[in-house]
Scaffold this motif. Structure first.
Motif, mmCIF file in Angstrom:
data_model
loop_
_atom_site.group_PDB
_atom_site.id
_atom_site.type_symbol
_atom_site.label_atom_id
_atom_site.label_comp_id
_atom_site.label_asym_id
_atom_site.label_seq_id
_atom_site.Cartn_x
_atom_site.Cartn_y
_atom_site.Cartn_z
ATOM 1 N N GLY A 123 -4.557 8.991 -14.279
ATOM 2 C CA GLY A 123 -5.740 8.437 -14.966
ATOM 3 C C GLY A 123 -6.800 9.590 -15.396
ATOM 4 O O GLY A 123 -6.852 10.489 -15.075
ATOM 5 N N VAL A 124 -7.298 8.866 -16.399
ATOM 6 C CA VAL A 124 -8.474 9.848 -17.186
ATOM 7 C C VAL A 124 -9.550 10.303 -16.295
ATOM 8 O O VAL A 124 -10.238 9.292 -15.670
ATOM 9 C CB VAL A 124 -8.849 9.222 -18.469
ATOM 10 C CG1 VAL A 124 -10.183 10.232 -18.990
ATOM 11 C CG2 VAL A 124 -7.725 9.105 -19.531
ATOM 12 N N GLY A 125 -9.601 11.416 -15.849
ATOM 13 C CA GLY A 125 -10.834 12.019 -14.664
ATOM 14 C C GLY A 125 -10.694 11.582 -13.538
ATOM 15 O O GLY A 125 -11.468 11.929 -12.498
ATOM 16 N N TYR A 126 -9.360 11.288 -13.069
ATOM 17 C CA TYR A 126 -9.116 10.981 -11.807
ATOM 18 C C TYR A 126 -8.398 12.560 -11.102
ATOM 19 O O TYR A 126 -7.643 12.998 -11.989
ATOM 20 C CB TYR A 126 -7.911 10.061 -11.685
ATOM 21 C CG TYR A 126 -8.223 8.667 -11.702
ATOM 22 C CD1 TYR A 126 -9.310 8.128 -12.388
ATOM 23 C CD2 TYR A 126 -7.262 7.594 -11.306
ATOM 24 C CE1 TYR A 126 -9.772 6.927 -12.631
ATOM 25 C CE2 TYR A 126 -7.620 6.355 -11.645
ATOM 26 C CZ TYR A 126 -8.778 5.959 -12.203
ATOM 27 O OH TYR A 126 -9.020 4.691 -12.270
ATOM 28 N N LYS A 127 -9.063 12.906 -10.142
ATOM 29 C CA LYS A 127 -8.562 14.226 -9.473
ATOM 30 C C LYS A 127 -9.031 14.353 -8.243
ATOM 31 O O LYS A 127 -9.691 13.532 -7.811
ATOM 32 C CB LYS A 127 -9.422 15.302 -10.205
ATOM 33 C CG LYS A 127 -10.872 15.480 -10.232
ATOM 34 C CD LYS A 127 -11.452 16.441 -10.968
ATOM 35 C CE LYS A 127 -12.887 16.353 -11.072
ATOM 36 N NZ LYS A 127 -13.771 16.970 -11.907
ATOM 37 N N ALA A 128 -8.367 15.257 -7.252
ATOM 38 C CA ALA A 128 -8.689 15.471 -5.918
ATOM 39 C C ALA A 128 -8.954 16.864 -5.876
ATOM 40 O O ALA A 128 -8.413 18.014 -6.490
ATOM 41 C CB ALA A 128 -7.404 15.063 -5.343
ATOM 42 N N ALA A 129 -9.573 17.340 -4.633
ATOM 43 C CA ALA A 129 -9.831 18.724 -4.298
ATOM 44 C C ALA A 129 -10.108 18.784 -2.724
ATOM 45 O O ALA A 129 -10.482 17.939 -2.273
ATOM 46 C CB ALA A 129 -11.016 19.269 -5.185
ATOM 47 N N VAL A 130 -9.487 19.921 -2.082
ATOM 48 C CA VAL A 130 -9.942 19.909 -0.916
ATOM 49 C C VAL A 130 -11.214 20.812 -0.591
ATOM 50 O O VAL A 130 -11.047 21.968 -1.011
ATOM 51 C CB VAL A 130 -8.765 20.479 0.018
ATOM 52 C CG1 VAL A 130 -8.823 20.877 1.417
ATOM 53 C CG2 VAL A 130 -7.391 19.538 -0.270
ATOM 54 N N VAL A 165 -3.668 19.159 4.107
ATOM 55 C CA VAL A 165 -3.767 18.521 3.002
ATOM 56 C C VAL A 165 -3.757 19.841 2.005
ATOM 57 O O VAL A 165 -4.777 20.479 2.030
ATOM 58 C CB VAL A 165 -4.610 17.640 2.715
ATOM 59 C CG1 VAL A 165 -4.618 17.262 1.207
ATOM 60 C CG2 VAL A 165 -4.646 16.314 3.683
ATOM 61 N N VAL A 166 -2.922 19.974 0.818
ATOM 62 C CA VAL A 166 -3.147 20.942 -0.164
ATOM 63 C C VAL A 166 -3.148 20.137 -1.845
ATOM 64 O O VAL A 166 -2.489 19.217 -1.645
ATOM 65 C CB VAL A 166 -2.046 22.212 -0.060
ATOM 66 C CG1 VAL A 166 -2.127 22.912 -1.117
ATOM 67 C CG2 VAL A 166 -2.147 22.515 1.309
ATOM 68 N N SER A 183 0.904 17.255 4.552
ATOM 69 C CA SER A 183 2.185 17.800 5.701
ATOM 70 C C SER A 183 1.669 17.930 7.061
ATOM 71 O O SER A 183 0.518 18.373 7.130
ATOM 72 C CB SER A 183 2.710 19.287 5.006
ATOM 73 O OG SER A 183 1.294 20.184 4.958
ATOM 74 N N GLY A 184 2.599 18.218 7.885
ATOM 75 C CA GLY A 184 2.292 18.200 9.237
ATOM 76 C C GLY A 184 3.690 18.057 10.232
ATOM 77 O O GLY A 184 4.800 17.862 9.485
ATOM 78 N N ILE A 185 3.602 18.126 11.461
ATOM 79 C CA ILE A 185 4.765 18.003 12.322
ATOM 80 C C ILE A 185 5.015 16.570 12.695
ATOM 81 O O ILE A 185 6.258 16.316 13.083
ATOM 82 C CB ILE A 185 4.478 18.814 13.510
ATOM 83 C CG1 ILE A 185 3.537 18.505 14.528
ATOM 84 C CG2 ILE A 185 4.566 20.433 13.183
ATOM 85 C CD1 ILE A 185 3.663 19.355 15.753
ATOM 86 N N ASP A 186 3.977 15.538 12.703
ATOM 87 C CA ASP A 186 4.403 14.200 13.108
ATOM 88 C C ASP A 186 4.529 13.342 11.858
ATOM 89 O O ASP A 186 3.428 13.125 11.136
ATOM 90 C CB ASP A 186 2.817 13.761 13.834
ATOM 91 C CG ASP A 186 3.107 12.507 14.551
ATOM 92 O OD1 ASP A 186 4.320 11.886 14.371
ATOM 93 O OD2 ASP A 186 2.359 12.221 15.642
ATOM 94 N N LYS A 187 5.797 12.637 12.003
ATOM 95 C CA LYS A 187 6.070 12.061 10.768
ATOM 96 C C LYS A 187 5.147 10.897 10.429
ATOM 97 O O LYS A 187 4.959 10.519 9.580
ATOM 98 C CB LYS A 187 7.387 11.679 10.711
ATOM 99 C CG LYS A 187 8.032 10.881 9.359
ATOM 100 C CD LYS A 187 9.626 10.686 9.514
ATOM 101 C CE LYS A 187 10.023 10.024 8.184
ATOM 102 N NZ LYS A 187 11.675 9.856 8.510
ATOM 103 N N GLN A 188 4.970 10.112 11.690
ATOM 104 C CA GLN A 188 3.991 8.958 11.438
ATOM 105 C C GLN A 188 2.639 9.362 11.008
ATOM 106 O O GLN A 188 2.199 8.563 10.175
ATOM 107 C CB GLN A 188 3.901 8.259 12.877
ATOM 108 C CG GLN A 188 3.261 6.931 12.816
ATOM 109 C CD GLN A 188 1.701 6.869 12.983
ATOM 110 O OE1 GLN A 188 1.309 7.826 13.734
ATOM 111 N NE2 GLN A 188 1.377 5.816 12.518
ATOM 112 N N LYS A 189 2.017 10.362 11.504
ATOM 113 C CA LYS A 189 0.626 10.763 11.081
ATOM 114 C C LYS A 189 0.653 11.199 9.592
ATOM 115 O O LYS A 189 -0.307 10.781 9.000
ATOM 116 C CB LYS A 189 0.245 11.901 11.687
ATOM 117 C CG LYS A 189 -0.903 11.774 12.963
ATOM 118 C CD LYS A 189 -1.356 13.042 13.382
ATOM 119 C CE LYS A 189 -2.134 12.739 14.635
ATOM 120 N NZ LYS A 189 -2.637 13.808 15.028
ATOM 121 N N VAL A 190 1.793 11.888 9.180
ATOM 122 C CA VAL A 190 1.918 12.240 7.806
ATOM 123 C C VAL A 190 1.941 10.979 6.984
ATOM 124 O O VAL A 190 1.135 10.836 5.791
ATOM 125 C CB VAL A 190 3.041 13.028 7.555
ATOM 126 C CG1 VAL A 190 3.424 13.560 6.014
ATOM 127 C CG2 VAL A 190 2.905 14.436 8.128
#
Length: 177
Positions: free
Chosen positions: A91-98, A123-124, A134-141
């Motif tokens: 999407g135009v202007g859609y973005k994410a940053a940590v 989260v990266v 990413s993480g070690i618990d599949k359900q949480k991820v």
């Protein structure tokens, strides 16, 4: 008969696994996890592998059999390799940053959406239009990825929104003149 439940779960090298009553514990290079197996399922640890069987032939016991074996397998994979989900933003202007312990999402709303990152999850954002959970618990991820996707799911006309990497979005034709 559960095809998944019949297979024993081998403990990989470098993992310390133990059985304490109905609780399976695993400790590996990425961390430590445990799972308590339901009472209708019996579990035994021998020859470096976990064997899961139902205690009786009830429908509930058989339905929990394969799930219990998969949960044991998931904690062993989690402490060795971990799990990750990739999200794509279109999407135009859609973005994410940590920023610290918060994911800042610009998804076309009048305000930015701030998602606090839970404990045990990483989260990266390699690109502004890509999120890696990413993480070690599949359900949480999976839960964190689903919650981020829920803010603006992909729409069928232009495909704008947050989607899983590799997910097919069924596209609709716009209205005709």
């Amino acid at each position: 008969m559960s095809r998944i439940g019949k297979k024993p779960v081998a403990v990989p090298a470098g993992v310390t696994a133990s059985l304490d009553g109905q609780t399976v514990k695993a400790k590996g290079p990425k961390g430590e996890l445990f799972f308590t197996i339901p009472d209708l399922i019996s579990v035994e640890f021998k020859d470096g592998a976990f064997k899961v069987d139902p205690k009786d032939d009830s429908k509930l016991a058989r339905s929990q059999w394969g799930m219990s074996r998969t949960m044991v397998s998931n904690i062993l994979v989690g402490v060795t390799q971990g799990f990750e989900k990739r999200l794509e933003i279109n999407g135009v202007g859609y973005k994410a940053a940590v920023a610290g312990k918060v994911v800042k999402l610009s998804l076309g709303y009048s305000h930015d959406v701030d998602y606090p990152i839970p404990e045990g999850i990483t989260v990266v954002t390699p690109k502004p239009t890509e999120i890696v959970v990413s993480g070690i618990d599949k359900q949480k991820v999976g839960q964190v990825a689903a919650e981020i996707r829920e803010y603006r799911g992909p729409e069928p006309y232009k495909g704008k929104g947050v989607k899983y990497a590799g997910e097919f979005i069924f596209r609709k034709e716009g209205k005709k003149k």
